[in-house]
Enzyme design. Structure first.
Site, PDB file in Angstrom:
ATOM      1  CE  LYS A  38      41.019  27.116  97.148  1.00  0.00           C
ATOM      2  NZ  LYS A  38      40.950  26.826  95.630  1.00  0.00           N
ATOM      3  NE  ARG A  54      40.282  26.015  88.249  1.00  0.00           N
ATOM      4  CZ  ARG A  54      40.355  27.059  89.095  1.00  0.00           C
ATOM      5  NH1 ARG A  54      40.530  27.750  89.323  1.00  0.00           N
ATOM      6  NH2 ARG A  54      39.037  26.399  90.197  1.00  0.00           N
ATOM      7  CE1 TYR A  76      69.633  47.094  99.340  1.00  0.00           C
ATOM      8  CE2 TYR A  76      67.475  46.690 100.122  1.00  0.00           C
ATOM      9  CZ  TYR A  76      69.658  46.558 100.320  1.00  0.00           C
ATOM     10  OH  TYR A  76      69.663  45.661 101.448  1.00  0.00           O
ATOM     11  CG  MET A 110      65.075  39.636 102.231  1.00  0.00           C
ATOM     12  SD  MET A 110      66.052  38.334 101.552  1.00  0.00           S
ATOM     13  CE  MET A 110      66.123  38.443  99.888  1.00  0.00           C
TER      14      MET A 110
END
Length: 823
Positions: free
Chosen positions: A493, A591, A719, A768
């Protein structure tokens, strides 16, 4: 590995000078640059012609290494560490490896010969790995140093070893034989490599056969010289019983006689006779060397009594081994075949075959070749043969580098010669490389890696490299913990925990995994569309996905009466019968799942129902990795036993039962039931530090340096000016950021990357698409490789620093990062 240091004194015939009396060793190293060196490392200080590792001991001590094997103690070190003083540290390493090998008693395949050792080893590992937990030589570690390092990697989970042994002269093989101690021997092709180390080919074969002194079987290609040597060897080293298991294209007295060999496109079809039966075999290669290597592997499979269908299915999946030959994109639409670390006549023939198979359509063929060593011929004979070989392979131009090949320039058509690599580099612009497939083949001393770097296309890309061999190793490690009848479901998964779903699923299918598990239907559909035939369970099926689940023959996990009724409604509309479903029971995770008070309704709904079939009953452990909560785990297991037994009895069914996850497999072996579910352990991560050392790293996230700059004291980086340089600082920018999955919290000197085997701290905020690192103490340049995570830092180290779990680190890597799979 966990050995008491003092117990090695007699093994190594050493003198002890030390601080501590009760030290245990779990790692052996000869590389002072390794980031794995630590307090439980035993460092062998090898001294060679060009390097003396004793010189690095003071720095190693500063970095926490405490245990050394030396032949002298450097100044001012005697009172700072533990030392085993020996006459020769290489011999001590070999003695240690031989002692360590004798601790284990599983079968070992020993491979020697002139050519094909590494390829046969790697292919045998692939062919046998579905059935064995294999330890093998890494890469081509077959030397007097490489063999002991390979053997020292054995652990108690291995049940088959495959080691190669290479020699260059007499009196070498007996040392390697004592280390490897093989039970099964393979003699590959005998060629001209290292001929200068022997008086003749008979002496070379005799020396190589010494590896097989204690082998119960020797596999080889029949020919008159080898047969004669084997007759003498068998008489001298009598062992009963010992089988000679041979193959041949010409001699029908061989155990495996090749009746026919036909090349069809990129494959070869052989017909062979074995035990009076004739079989056909498709080999996915067309060159002669690969075919011979596959036949060596075939004999091992026959000796291990594999059936013909299995042999064919596995051999069809063999792949090219690029341990030394690697294809790279080059400048000006060129392709580069990088063989920059070897130069002998026999391997040149193999490389030229490879060049032909890899040439780009419409491109010319160029060979950049250094002086050739280890040929066994006079220079006149050698370069006459090389020139003929170049001509036969229709090479368009030859660039020779070295004084010897330059002196035979008149032997080669369309050639340009240089005395050394520096002269070539100075003239590289004038050579006008364009639309060519270029084989770069040179001896190590010529430093042809500089040529590769200049001709290689500079692409600034970030990739996640996935080691499929490591996945196989980790799978076999956990498989070895199971009872023989217990099935294995492997979770793929979340895009294979961030590593890539389809490619990993294909490998698992090769390993005969019983089930795959995915989170959502679209993941299963993608695998089915990719050709996966294994049954796939969908853990979190949404009701809107039920029609697709049925269409693609996926198997839903059902965890509520509402979901069951929704699925039954669609199943009835499609007139299904006995469609497999998986019933989830909640035993304390809270769950998803049926609780005890909902079991009556579940049983009532399923009783007499022929539309679906309960394929399995499962639950999920909440704390199988935490010793503080083992009582809770045992309560979960007891409740699962109670509720699943009730389902089985009242519905009169016989489903698969499974409750163990990765850590459960290791910590609760009594609850294996019919199947277990392997998750993050497959990808090389364990919650148990003691177990972690048995797992192999799967994913390595790599990038490159985009730019290097030096900033003065007082300047800032990134930054918010969160990093201020206290002194002149060299900064490298790496093209990877939080959009690629790197957490911003990993910045500001919390995290690091590795460049040239050295740590470089991340300075300032992670951007980023970029991050910046301090490389003041690192000799690096633009284009150099950068490791973001892998062996160091590991995802476990990153997770601990970020107060999260490795799952999050792995699954956060963006889909825009290209995955590259390799064996």
């Amino acid at each position: 590995m966990s050995l008491n240091l003092k117990s090695l004194i007699s093994v190594l015939n050493a003198k002890w000078i030390g601080l501590e009396t009760d030290v245990f060793i779990d790692h052996v190293s000869i590389d002072s640059r390794s980031l794995q060196n630590g307090s439980q490392t035993l460092f062998f200080a090898l001294a060679g012609v060009n390097n003396d590792a004793h010189l690095f001991i003071p720095d190693l001590i500063k970095n926490g290494v405490k245990n050394f094997v030396v032949h002298y103690i450097p100044d001012n070190c005697a009172d700072k560490a533990n030392f085993l003083i020996v006459k020769n540290t290489l011999h001590a390493l070999q003695e240690f490896a031989g002692y360590y090998r004798n601790i284990f008693h599983f079968p070992i395949i020993g491979i020697t010969g002139s050519n094909g050792k590494t390829i046969v080893k790697e292919w045998l590992n692939f062919l046998l790995s579905p059935d064995y937990n294999i330890i093998r030589s890494p890469k081509s570690y077959n030397s007097q140093v490489g063999v002991p390092l390979s053997v020292i990697a054995i652990n108690e989970k291995h049940n088959l070893g495959i080691f190669e042994a290479g020699i260059s002269t007499v009196s070498e093989m007996s040392k390697l034989e004592k280390i490897i101690k093989p039970n099964i021997g393979i003699l590959t092709s005998i060629g001209s490599a290292h001929d200068e180390g022997f008086e003749n080919i008979v002496q070379k074969i005799d020396e190589k056969l010494l590896l097989f002194k204690d082998c119960s079987v020797i596999i080889y290609q029949k020919n008159e010289i080898v047969d004669s040597c084997l007759t003498q060897f068998t008489a001298e080293y009598m062992m009963h019983p010992r089988k000679l298991f041979s193959w041949s294209f010409k001699d029908n007295s061989a155990d495996v006689f090749i009746l026919k060999k036909e090349v069809e496109n990129e494959s070869t079809v052989i017909q062979y006779q074995f035990k009076k039966e004739v079989h056909n075999l498709i080999i996915p290669f067309s060159d002669a060397a690969s075919v011979e290597n596959v036949i060596s592997c075939l004999l091992i499979l026959l000796y291990f009594n594999y059936d013909q269908e299995t042999i064919q299915n596995r051999i069809e999946m063999l792949y090219p081994v690029r341990m030394r030959l690697e294809v790279k994109n080059g400048i000006n639409n060129c392709s580069i075949i990088d063989d920059s670390y070897s130069s002998d006549f026999q391997s040149l023939k193999i490389a030229l075959d490879f060049l032909e198979s890899q040439k780009k359509k419409g491109a010319s063929k160029t060979v950049i070749l250094s002086d050739i060593f280890q040929s066994g011929f006079t220079n006149e004979e050698l370069y006459s043969k090389v020139a003929q070989l170049i001509s036969d392979n229709k090479i368009n131009r030859v660039i020779g580098i070295g004084p010897t090949i330059s002196s035979f320039a008149d032997q080669f058509e369309n050639s340009t010669m240089f005395q050394n690599t520096t002269d070539f580099i100075e003239a590289i612009e004038s050579l006008n490389f364009n639309n060519e497939t270029i084989l770069i083949k040179g001896a190590r001393s010529f430093q042809f890696e500089e040529i590769v770097s200049l001709l290689e296309e500079k692409t600034h890309e970030t990739v996640l490299e996935i080691n499929l061999d490591a996945i196989s190793h980790n799978y076999n490690y956990f498989k070895s913990k199971l009872a023989p009848t217990v099935k294995m479901m492997v979770m793929v998964k979340a895009f294979g925990y961030g590593n890539g779903g389809l490619e990993i699923a294909k490998l698992l299918e090769h390993h005969k995994v019983d089930y795959l598990g995915v989170a959502f239907a679209d993941e299963g559909i993608s695998l089915k569309n990719g050709g996966i035939k294994l049954p796939i369970m969908v853990l979190n099926p949404e009701s809107t996905s039920f029609p697709s689940i049925i269409q693609y023959q996926l198997e839903p996990e059902i965890y509520s009466v509402k979901g069951l009724n929704a699925f039954l409604k669609i199943a009835r509309e499609k007139n299904l019968k006995d469609f497999p479903i998986h019933i989830k029971i909640d035993t304390g995770m809270h769950r998803l799942g049926f609780e005890e008070n909902t079991l009556d309704e579940l049983i009532q709904t399923l009783k007499g129902n022929s539309t679906v079939r309960v394929q399995s009953v499962l639950s999920h452990l909440a704390t199988s990795d935490d010793t503080k909560h083992y009582d809770f785990v045992n309560k979960q297991i007891a409740l699962f036993e109670k509720l699943s037994s009730r389902l089985i009895n009242e519905l009169n069914i016989n489903p698969i039962r499974h409750i163990l996850n990765t850590s459960g497999i290791s910590n609760f072996p009594n609850a294996q039931y019919n199947m277990v579910r392997l998750g993050i352990g497959l990808y090389g991560v364990s919650n148990d530090p003691a177990e972690q050392k048995y797992l192999e790293n799967v994913g390595t996230l790599k990038s490159i340096i985009s730019q290097v700059r030096t900033i003065p004291a007082g300047d800032s980086v990134g930054y918010g000016r969160r990093f201020m340089a206290e002194k002149e600082t060299k900064i490298a920018t790496i093209p990877i950021g939080y959009a690629d999955g790197i957490a911003r919290l990993w910045g500001n000197e919390v995290g690091f990357v590795v460049i040239k085997n050295q740590k470089a701290k991340i300075v300032g905020s992670v951007c980023m698409d970029m991050l910046m690192v301090n490389v003041t103490e690192i000799d690096c340049k633009e284009g150099d490789s950068v490791v973001i995570f892998g062996e160091s830092p590991t995802v476990i180290e990153m997770a601990e620093a970020l107060k999260t779990i490795p799952y999050e680190i792995m699954t956060s890597i963006s889909q825009r990062v290209k995955r590259v799979f390799f064996r």
